[in-house]
Design an enzyme around this catalytic site. Structure first.
Site, PDB file in Angstrom:
ATOM      1  N   ASP A 282      10.492  23.216 -20.595  1.00  0.00           N
ATOM      2  CA  ASP A 282      11.685  22.395 -19.536  1.00  0.00           C
ATOM      3  C   ASP A 282      12.112  21.233 -20.200  1.00  0.00           C
ATOM      4  O   ASP A 282      11.868  19.922 -19.407  1.00  0.00           O
ATOM      5  CB  ASP A 282      11.050  22.273 -18.174  1.00  0.00           C
ATOM      6  CG  ASP A 282       9.901  21.542 -17.900  1.00  0.00           C
ATOM      7  OD1 ASP A 282       9.157  21.493 -19.299  1.00  0.00           O
ATOM      8  OD2 ASP A 282       9.388  21.110 -16.979  1.00  0.00           O
ATOM      9  N   ASP A 393      -3.784  17.716 -23.663  1.00  0.00           N
ATOM     10  CA  ASP A 393      -3.247  16.718 -24.590  1.00  0.00           C
ATOM     11  C   ASP A 393      -4.002  15.557 -25.031  1.00  0.00           C
ATOM     12  O   ASP A 393      -4.246  15.148 -25.907  1.00  0.00           O
ATOM     13  CB  ASP A 393      -1.898  16.474 -24.599  1.00  0.00           C
ATOM     14  CG  ASP A 393      -1.202  15.981 -23.195  1.00  0.00           C
ATOM     15  OD1 ASP A 393      -2.273  15.818 -22.401  1.00  0.00           O
ATOM     16  OD2 ASP A 393      -0.166  15.896 -22.599  1.00  0.00           O
TER      17      ASP A 393
END
Length: 659
Positions: A282, A393
């Site tokens: 996105d 992450d």
């Protein structure tokens, strides 16, 4: 400085300009105002107030779309001054000095017309310093040779174009390095997607339209984990043809972000790429960022994870954050310095006017909305943990750092991403993943005995959710600790199964069932009006702890007002959904962060007592077993993240693999 040199020069960074349809992003490319930096005190005994830098500026002028001739050229109107001291076009000198072998750069500016090129630099405090200037006339290329030595702690280079009585067109400008370029690393660009077909196709079209960025990519890989398949979307065949055989689609079960990004890293290693470039679905990518990340990564002193920044897709001059670290005592994301701010708007204060943007920001990790990872690092430290979403992450960045591989959040490389600032992913289905994965990251990486503040904060958060009547969220958080206590052996098996279990559980709690129409709920009514006609206010810091203890005790034993079972006592907007306010109600209809619906919170002392006891039990067990669990997870880390272990998962969950 206009003399041509026989020295070979390689492009590090080109000046770029926004496309005509994105004029709202102009402040990220050119500065149309007359800001000249910040004013700093010149005396050593200035007070704190006097020491604070003050911006010098005048109201910014509006940019004219017709002045942007092409992606690389722009017209400066007669008598005007345009600065390229901006996010995308200033040169982040301190980053190149710190992390690469480049010691000096050349600025090359090609112009047409009469005027001047003025070069500036800044230091880590944001103080502007004029470096040099040259008059230009006719069609000419002007060069400036610039050292990177003064940029130990921060600072940028940039230049201004000043037009005379006639317009000046800048046709090309580059920041260059001397000598032959290292061989450009090959890149697998990978996007993990879940039912975001429009976004994926848009980014594929952007890549297809940028031949130079496309040339840098060995493969474009879409890992499709959704039910709305990218390969079946209208327009897919056309853009696939435009990409010239580089596109590959892997459809697999929904293994979350960690499963999707791990697949991208795995495939980059398998196809022999030098880098895996991970990107969210996105987003809208600034394609020049791809060249900048690879160019920087190729010249780093040691294999380095190089990430791009994130701007708000719906407010395109707003930068989410300039860089993040993990607070080691709390295992929570934090800003590297007190001066930094979240959500900085370059339309309000551009680079030259914002002192903290000039201090080099050293980070622990970069969000995987855009992050370039050398495959040499992947081979050594493995892939992501199999944790579905959240903290994948950050944990990877911490793991890389412990093995000597730094992460750089690189200014001038960015994407526009759907912002989560107006979302609340700490409640609902994502609460499970936040809780489990934060605690797991602490078990693996906390340098403090028993994880510092982590266990204490996890239990405190449970209590806040309980007094707020967010029972579904607490149930998910308790499941998180239960699964964590089972040890590393059960982690991979939860990848595909846990989310459906959580969604089923949420459907059984009214605080997690949303209805789009406010009229579906009874009209609110308070049986007893608020004291003195005033609403609830946050207790002061001095009395907060005893007030909270008293509130918890009251909720455990105080009966629910009968009328609140039939109708809510209030309608509460999401922005007012604070634990200290919600703890004063027996029931309330609360809107969600997205504004798309609302749910009915209902206080239940029996559920409160049961969940509070279970939370205390689980966190007590986590505390007692912390050392042994930490050892278990650290011992299992290699197997959990290895290419071989993930390959078994991919083989089991791959649905199709096609070009």
């Amino acid at each position: 400085m206009n003399e041509e040199s026989e020295q070979e020069w390689q492009t590090l960074q080109r000046v770029i300009l926004p496309p005509q349809e994105q004029m709202d992003t102009v402040p990220l490319y050119v500065d149309m105002g007359t800001a000249t930096g910040v004013q700093l005190p010149t005396t050593g005994d200035a007070s704190d107030r006097e020491r604070k830098p003050r911006a010098i500026s005048s109201p910014a002028r509006e940019a004219h779309s017709e002045d942007f001739v092409s992606r690389f050229s722009m017209m400066v109107r007669p008598g005007d001054r345009v600065s390229f001291g901006t996010y995308f076009n200033a040169f982040p000198a301190s980053y190149w000095r710190r992390w690469t072998n480049v010691e000096a750069v050349r600025l090359s500016v090609t112009t047409s017309g009469e005027g001047a090129v003025v070069v500036y630099k800044s230091n880590s405090r944001g103080s502007l310093q004029r470096v040099d200037s040259q008059r230009v006339e006719g069609q000419t290329t002007t060069t400036f040779d610039l050292s990177l030595k003064p940029f130990g702690d921060g600072g940028w280079y940039w230049f201004d174009i000043v037009a005379g009585s006639e317009p000046v067109e800048i046709t090309r400008a580059e920041w260059q390095a001397a000598g032959p370029a290292p061989q450009r690393g090959t890149v697998t660009l990978q996007i993990t997607t879940l039912n975001k077909t429009d976004f994926c196709l848009n980014n594929l079209r952007l890549l297809a339209a940028d031949s130079e960025a496309l040339e840098a990519l060995q493969e474009i890989l879409i890992v499709d984990q959704g039910t709305q398949k990218v390969a079946q979307a209208d327009g897919f065949d056309e853009v696939k043809a435009e990409l010239g055989g580089r596109l590959r689609i892997i459809e697999q079960s929904n293994l979350g972000g960690s499963g999707g990004f791990s697949r991208g890293m795995y495939e980059a290693v398998a196809n022999g790429s030098d880098y895996a470039l991970l990107m969210d679905d996105d987003i809208v990518v600034e394609t020049e960022s791809i060249l900048r990340l690879v160019t920087f990564g190729d010249r780093c002193k040691t294999p380095t994870l190089v990430g791009g920044h994130m701007f708000d897709l719906f407010n395109r001059t707003v930068l989410h954050t300039f860089g993040e670290i993990v607070n080691p005592y709390r295992i929570q994301p934090a800003l590297p310095s007190d001066e930094m701010e979240l959500g900085h708007d370059f339309l309000v204060s551009n680079l030259r006017q914002t002192p903290w943007l000039h201090r080099r920001c050293d980070v622990d990790y970069n969000g995987w909305w855009m992050c370039l990872i050398p495959t040499s690092v992947i081979r050594e430290i493995g892939l992501s943990l199999p944790i579905f979403i959240k903290w994948d992450d950050a944990e990877y960045g911490l793991r890389a750092k412990e093995r000597g591989f730094p992460t750089v959040s690189m200014p001038g490389a960015a994407v526009w991403h759907v912002s989560w600032i107006d979302k609340d992913d700490l409640v609902g289905w994502q609460a499970y993943f936040h809780t489990r994965n934060r605690a797991l990251t602490a078990l693996l990486h906390s340098p403090y005995e028993l994880g510092g503040r982590v266990i204490r904060e996890l239990q405190q958060d449970d209590i806040k959710h309980l007094v707020s009547m967010q029972y579904a969220t607490v149930q998910g958080r308790e499941w998180a600790i239960q699964d964590l206590l089972k040890g590393p052996g059960s982690l991979r098996g939860l990848l595909e199964t846990k989310l459906p279990e959580i969604r089923k559980m949420l459907s059984e709690h009214t605080d997690a069932v949303f209805k789009p129409d406010p009229d579906e709920f009874p009209a609110p009514r308070m049986a007893k009006p608020p004291r003195h006609g005033q609403g609830f206010s946050r207790p002061g810091k001095a009395v907060l702890v005893p007030w909270a203890l008293k509130t918890v005790a009251r909720q455990l034993v105080k009966p629910v007002v009968d009328t609140s079972r039939e109708r809510p006592q209030a309608n509460v907007p999401h922005m007012d959904n604070k634990w200290w306010r919600m703890s004063q109600y027996d029931s309330a209809v609360v809107s969600n962060a997205e504004g798309t619906g609302a749910s009915w919170y209902k206080r239940d002392p029996r559920v409160m007592r049961r969940m509070l006891a279970e939370s205390a039990k689980l966190h007590g067990e986590l505390l007692a077993r912390w050392r042994s669990l930490s050892s278990e997870y650290k011992s299992a880390l290699h197997d959990l993240t290895s290419l071989d272990s993930w390959k078994k998962t991919f083989d089991e969950h791959t649905l199709s693999d096609s070009r």
